[in-house]
Write a protein that holds these residues in place. Structure first.
Motif, PDB file in Angstrom:
ATOM      1  N   SER A  65      18.105  33.288 -32.576  1.00 44.15           N
ATOM      2  CA  SER A  65      17.702  32.795 -33.744  1.00 44.15           C
ATOM      3  C   SER A  65      18.563  31.451 -34.635  1.00 44.15           C
ATOM      4  O   SER A  65      18.992  31.507 -34.838  1.00 44.15           O
ATOM      5  N   LEU A  66      17.309  31.662 -34.937  1.00 41.95           N
ATOM      6  CA  LEU A  66      17.608  30.435 -36.285  1.00 41.95           C
ATOM      7  C   LEU A  66      18.735  28.988 -35.559  1.00 41.95           C
ATOM      8  O   LEU A  66      18.709  28.183 -35.825  1.00 41.95           O
ATOM      9  N   ASP A  78      12.352  30.297 -35.492  1.00 44.58           N
ATOM     10  CA  ASP A  78      13.037  30.973 -36.258  1.00 44.58           C
ATOM     11  C   ASP A  78      13.454  32.541 -36.452  1.00 44.58           C
ATOM     12  O   ASP A  78      14.716  32.715 -35.340  1.00 44.58           O
ATOM     13  N   VAL A  79      13.715  32.868 -37.423  1.00 39.85           N
ATOM     14  CA  VAL A  79      14.945  33.849 -37.744  1.00 39.85           C
ATOM     15  C   VAL A  79      14.732  34.634 -36.069  1.00 39.85           C
ATOM     16  O   VAL A  79      15.364  35.667 -35.616  1.00 39.85           O
ATOM     17  N   SER A 255      14.281  32.003 -48.216  1.00 37.38           N
ATOM     18  CA  SER A 255      15.085  32.695 -48.125  1.00 37.38           C
ATOM     19  C   SER A 255      15.916  32.484 -47.280  1.00 37.38           C
ATOM     20  O   SER A 255      17.201  32.549 -47.201  1.00 37.38           O
ATOM     21  N   ARG A 256      16.115  31.036 -46.146  1.00 33.54           N
ATOM     22  CA  ARG A 256      16.730  30.757 -45.305  1.00 33.54           C
ATOM     23  C   ARG A 256      16.941  29.703 -45.027  1.00 33.54           C
ATOM     24  O   ARG A 256      17.673  28.494 -44.437  1.00 33.54           O
ATOM     25  N   LEU A 259      19.843  27.194 -44.702  1.00 32.21           N
ATOM     26  CA  LEU A 259      20.841  27.848 -43.491  1.00 32.21           C
ATOM     27  C   LEU A 259      19.963  27.015 -42.464  1.00 32.21           C
ATOM     28  O   LEU A 259      20.718  26.740 -41.226  1.00 32.21           O
TER      29      LEU A 259
END
Length: 295
Positions: A65-66, A78-79, A255-256, A259
């Motif tokens: 993830s990420l 992506d997440v 929202s990310r 990060l």
């Protein structure tokens, strides 16, 4: 048939000659090539998505993830551990489909009502003008938000039809004014004097010459609709999962961003390039067909 009238009809202008000279210009060809590539991506996403060996946007690895951009995943993950590049490629299909479909439906409505208002009698023209004024009174995005909020399933077709519902009035007004201007032109009056059927005059000379400025506005509208769809989807009112679009990717990345900035940068870059190319093409066509700029 008199000789002057015969010569006048032979010299009747058609849209073909204008378009042939316009498409050879570099400021038309360059954005047109970019748009053609985007259209090919939208039509055949799998080959483009598989260029780096990971072409399935739904093949995810939550354990990564990420993950940042790396070999095989140039846009990162992506997440959910899904390949961002594959999602951006497949998102081209939904975003372009909404833009083209909404503009096409709006263009058809505008052609019908604009031609009707420009050629029919005063009562019909008044009715068409008042209907157009009513729809112009609704703010584009606000009207779309109200209607889409009441709609259950928000698919590409649904979003396109709603955006078309509020996107046709400006084009209809332009079509009406173009038709009214062309119907009183000398070559049209010459054709009427010669006894050429009214239906043939409308189909061969009035509509083809009146539609050129309409196509320019329609080209510009595609970019506006794509931005509108992305904005509505970002607000949670546009397309819904499992659809894949740039708007959905931007919404999930907001929202990310700090990060994992690649989640926002790459879909936003594709969106910006698409809208810029479409706008540049529309602007180049507008300048090319502007009689005040023609020598």
């Amino acid at each position: 048939m008199s000789e002057p009238l015969a010569i006048a009809v032979e010299a009747l202008p058609t849209a073909r000659h204008s378009w042939r000279s316009v498409i050879r210009r570099w400021n038309v060809m360059l954005p047109a090539v970019i748009i053609l590539i985007l259209v090919l991506i939208a039509l055949f996403p799998a080959p483009f998505a598989g260029i780096f060996g990971h072409g399935d946007p739904r093949a995810c690895d939550v354990g990564r993830s990420l993950a940042p951009p790396s070999e095989g995943h140039p846009f990162g993950l992506d997440v959910q551990g899904c390949d961002v590049y594959a999602n951006v490629i497949y998102g081209t299909q939904s975003s372009l489909s909404v833009g083209v479909l909404a503009t096409a439906v709006g263009l058809v409505i505008a052609l019908l009502l604009g031609t009707l208002g420009g050629l029919a009698g005063r009562a019909v023209d008044w009715t068409v003008s008042r209907v157009t004024d009513i729809f112009l009174g609704f703010p584009f995005l606000l009207g779309a938000i109200v209607v889409l909020t009441a709609v259950g399933e928000r698919s590409v077709l649904t979003v396109s039809l709603v955006l078309a519902l509020f996107g046709w009035p400006t084009m209809a007004r332009l079509m009406r004014s173009s038709v009214r201007s062309i119907r009183s032109a000398d070559y049209v009056e010459a054709a009427v004097t010669m006894g050429i059927p009214r239906s043939r005059i409308i189909a061969r000379y009035i509509i083809p010459n009146a539609i050129s400025p309409m196509l320019v506005i329609a080209t510009l509208s595609v970019g506006g609709v794509i931005v509108a769809e992305s904005s509505l989807t970002y607000l949670g009112i546009g397309l819904q999962a499992p659809a894949i679009s740039w708007g959905l990717q931007l919404a999930s990345a907001s929202s990310r961003f700090q990060l994992a900035p690649w989640l926002l940068v790459f879909p936003g870059l594709f969106l910006a390039i698409t809208v810029l190319a479409i706008t540049a093409l529309g602007d180049a066509l507008r300048v090319a067909f502007d009689p005040r700029r023609q020598q």
